[in-house]
Design a protein around this motif. Structure first.
Motif, PDB file in Angstrom:
ATOM      1  N   VAL A 140       0.863  -1.314  -0.141  1.00  0.00           N
ATOM      2  CA  VAL A 140       0.122  -0.111   0.029  1.00  0.00           C
ATOM      3  C   VAL A 140       0.833   1.147  -0.079  1.00  0.00           C
ATOM      4  CG1 VAL A 140      -1.657   1.283   1.142  1.00  0.00           C
ATOM      5  CG2 VAL A 140      -1.916  -1.101   1.186  1.00  0.00           C
ATOM      6  N   LEU A 141       1.903   1.421   0.819  1.00  0.00           N
ATOM      7  CA  LEU A 141       2.803   2.372   0.775  1.00  0.00           C
ATOM      8  C   LEU A 141       3.441   2.609  -0.610  1.00  0.00           C
ATOM      9  CD1 LEU A 141       4.157   4.326   3.031  1.00  0.00           C
ATOM     10  CD2 LEU A 141       5.891   2.675   3.496  1.00  0.00           C
ATOM     11  N   LEU A 142       3.974   1.512  -1.040  1.00  0.00           N
ATOM     12  CA  LEU A 142       4.696   1.812  -2.395  1.00  0.00           C
ATOM     13  C   LEU A 142       3.748   2.305  -3.427  1.00  0.00           C
ATOM     14  CD1 LEU A 142       6.929  -1.664  -2.428  1.00  0.00           C
ATOM     15  CD2 LEU A 142       7.620   0.820  -2.271  1.00  0.00           C
ATOM     16  N   ARG A 143       2.454   1.731  -3.622  1.00  0.00           N
ATOM     17  CA  ARG A 143       1.528   2.180  -4.432  1.00  0.00           C
ATOM     18  C   ARG A 143       1.293   3.631  -4.176  1.00  0.00           C
ATOM     19  NH1 ARG A 143      -2.164  -1.782  -3.316  1.00  0.00           N
ATOM     20  NH2 ARG A 143      -3.515  -0.479  -2.292  1.00  0.00           N
ATOM     21  N   ALA A 144       1.130   4.111  -2.965  1.00  0.00           N
ATOM     22  CA  ALA A 144       0.651   5.531  -2.652  1.00  0.00           C
ATOM     23  C   ALA A 144       2.021   6.244  -3.206  1.00  0.00           C
ATOM     24  CB  ALA A 144       0.475   5.660  -1.284  1.00  0.00           C
ATOM     25  N   HIS A 145       3.166   5.773  -2.917  1.00  0.00           N
ATOM     26  CA  HIS A 145       4.606   6.583  -3.372  1.00  0.00           C
ATOM     27  C   HIS A 145       4.456   7.033  -4.921  1.00  0.00           C
ATOM     28  CE1 HIS A 145       6.383   7.733   0.272  1.00  0.00           C
ATOM     29  NE2 HIS A 145       6.421   6.442   0.599  1.00  0.00           N
ATOM     30  N   ARG A 146       4.087   5.514  -5.836  1.00  0.00           N
ATOM     31  CA  ARG A 146       4.090   5.836  -7.353  1.00  0.00           C
ATOM     32  C   ARG A 146       2.847   6.645  -7.622  1.00  0.00           C
ATOM     33  NH1 ARG A 146       4.723  -0.699  -7.131  1.00  0.00           N
ATOM     34  NH2 ARG A 146       6.851  -0.711  -7.264  1.00  0.00           N
ATOM     35  N   ALA A 147       1.835   6.767  -6.846  1.00  0.00           N
ATOM     36  CA  ALA A 147       0.649   7.606  -7.284  1.00  0.00           C
ATOM     37  C   ALA A 147       1.094   8.979  -7.186  1.00  0.00           C
ATOM     38  CB  ALA A 147      -0.617   7.087  -6.554  1.00  0.00           C
ATOM     39  N   ALA A 148       1.830   9.219  -6.177  1.00  0.00           N
ATOM     40  CA  ALA A 148       2.154  10.767  -5.773  1.00  0.00           C
ATOM     41  C   ALA A 148       3.250  11.117  -6.873  1.00  0.00           C
ATOM     42  CB  ALA A 148       2.821  10.591  -4.164  1.00  0.00           C
ATOM     43  N   ARG A 149       4.119  10.176  -7.146  1.00  0.00           N
ATOM     44  CA  ARG A 149       5.156  10.563  -8.274  1.00  0.00           C
ATOM     45  C   ARG A 149       4.487  10.822  -9.538  1.00  0.00           C
ATOM     46  NH1 ARG A 149       8.366   6.567  -5.751  1.00  0.00           N
ATOM     47  NH2 ARG A 149       7.766   5.198  -7.302  1.00  0.00           N
ATOM     48  N   ALA A 150       3.374  10.242  -9.758  1.00  0.00           N
ATOM     49  CA  ALA A 150       2.573  10.327 -11.177  1.00  0.00           C
ATOM     50  C   ALA A 150       1.746  11.443 -11.062  1.00  0.00           C
ATOM     51  CB  ALA A 150       1.734   8.986 -11.350  1.00  0.00           C
ATOM     52  N   GLY A 151       1.612  12.481  -9.932  1.00  0.00           N
ATOM     53  CA  GLY A 151       0.913  13.741  -9.962  1.00  0.00           C
ATOM     54  C   GLY A 151      -0.208  13.694  -8.953  1.00  0.00           C
ATOM     55  N   GLY A 152      -0.481  12.092  -8.174  1.00  0.00           N
ATOM     56  CA  GLY A 152      -1.572  12.047  -7.037  1.00  0.00           C
ATOM     57  C   GLY A 152      -1.108  12.745  -5.729  1.00  0.00           C
ATOM     58  N   PRO A 153      -1.836  13.017  -4.954  1.00  0.00           N
ATOM     59  CA  PRO A 153      -1.727  13.417  -3.753  1.00  0.00           C
ATOM     60  C   PRO A 153      -0.581  12.822  -2.837  1.00  0.00           C
ATOM     61  CG  PRO A 153      -3.756  12.260  -3.542  1.00  0.00           C
ATOM     62  CD  PRO A 153      -3.113  12.002  -5.017  1.00  0.00           C
ATOM     63  N   ALA A 154       0.196  13.756  -2.104  1.00  0.00           N
ATOM     64  CA  ALA A 154       1.523  12.949  -1.473  1.00  0.00           C
ATOM     65  C   ALA A 154       0.950  12.500  -0.081  1.00  0.00           C
ATOM     66  CB  ALA A 154       2.274  14.252  -0.920  1.00  0.00           C
ATOM     67  N   ILE A 155       1.866  11.650   0.277  1.00  0.00           N
ATOM     68  CA  ILE A 155       1.676  11.248   1.666  1.00  0.00           C
ATOM     69  C   ILE A 155       2.112  12.131   2.613  1.00  0.00           C
ATOM     70  CG2 ILE A 155       2.508   9.339   3.310  1.00  0.00           C
ATOM     71  CD1 ILE A 155       3.225   7.351   0.812  1.00  0.00           C
ATOM     72  N   ILE A 156       1.254  12.471   3.564  1.00  0.00           N
ATOM     73  CA  ILE A 156       1.629  13.724   4.634  1.00  0.00           C
ATOM     74  C   ILE A 156       1.665  12.982   5.914  1.00  0.00           C
ATOM     75  CG2 ILE A 156       0.672  15.479   2.976  1.00  0.00           C
ATOM     76  CD1 ILE A 156      -1.460  15.714   4.805  1.00  0.00           C
ATOM     77  N   GLY A 157       1.254  11.768   6.061  1.00  0.00           N
ATOM     78  CA  GLY A 157       1.176  11.172   7.349  1.00  0.00           C
ATOM     79  C   GLY A 157       0.371   9.656   7.224  1.00  0.00           C
TER      80      GLY A 157
END
Length: 149
Positions: free
Chosen positions: A60-77
């Motif tokens: 889940v963490l990796l998927r969220a980082h990839r999505a953020a790099r592709a323009g999605g929202p950042a992980i802020i916490g």
């Protein structure tokens, strides 16, 4: 000040309740510049002792980082629950915290949710400072689905 919708807070609270004696956990997604949470991403707690600590599923963490790099929202916490305690970071939480300004939302046994910022030094356990939180009924700040990320 952290801003988050009441719908997201309710979703986190419901997840904590459903997890029972185990700690629930997930990611807070949004804008790090404004501390606005626009989505939450629930994750499995893969800790060996989920009743006493949490570990976010790495996929889940990796998927969220990839999505953020592709323009999605950042992980802020992230968020997690203390099924037998208060919405206050524990010494275990302090040992786990990176301390780079990330936000920790903690759900207490009574359903109270409090926000904390982890830093290199802090008032609590030398790691955390309380973070004021404002909840909005704004519909644009609704729960995100894992399929979006």
């Amino acid at each position: 000040m952290l801003s988050i919708s009441t719908a997201l807070l309710d979703a986190i609270r419901d997840e904590a309740h459903a997890a029972g004696a185990s700690e629930c956990c997930g990611l807070l997604l949004g804008d790090p510049a404004s501390d606005a949470v626009i989505a939450v991403l629930p994750a499995a707690n893969v800790a060996p002792e989920p009743e006493h600590r949490f570990e976010i599923d790495p996929s889940v963490l990796l998927r969220a980082h990839r999505a953020a790099r592709a323009g999605g929202p950042a992980i802020i916490g992230h968020y997690h629950s203390h099924p037998g305690g208060e919405a206050v970071p524990s010494t275990i939480d302090a040992a786990m915290a990176e301390g780079r300004g990330e936000i920790w939302l903690i759900v207490g046994a009574d359903g109270t949710i409090r926000a904390w910022r982890a830093g290199a030094s802090g008032q609590l356990h030398g790691r955390f400072d309380p973070l004021e939180m404002t909840a909005s009924p704004h519909p644009a700040l609704a729960p995100g689905s894992p399929e979006r990320h």
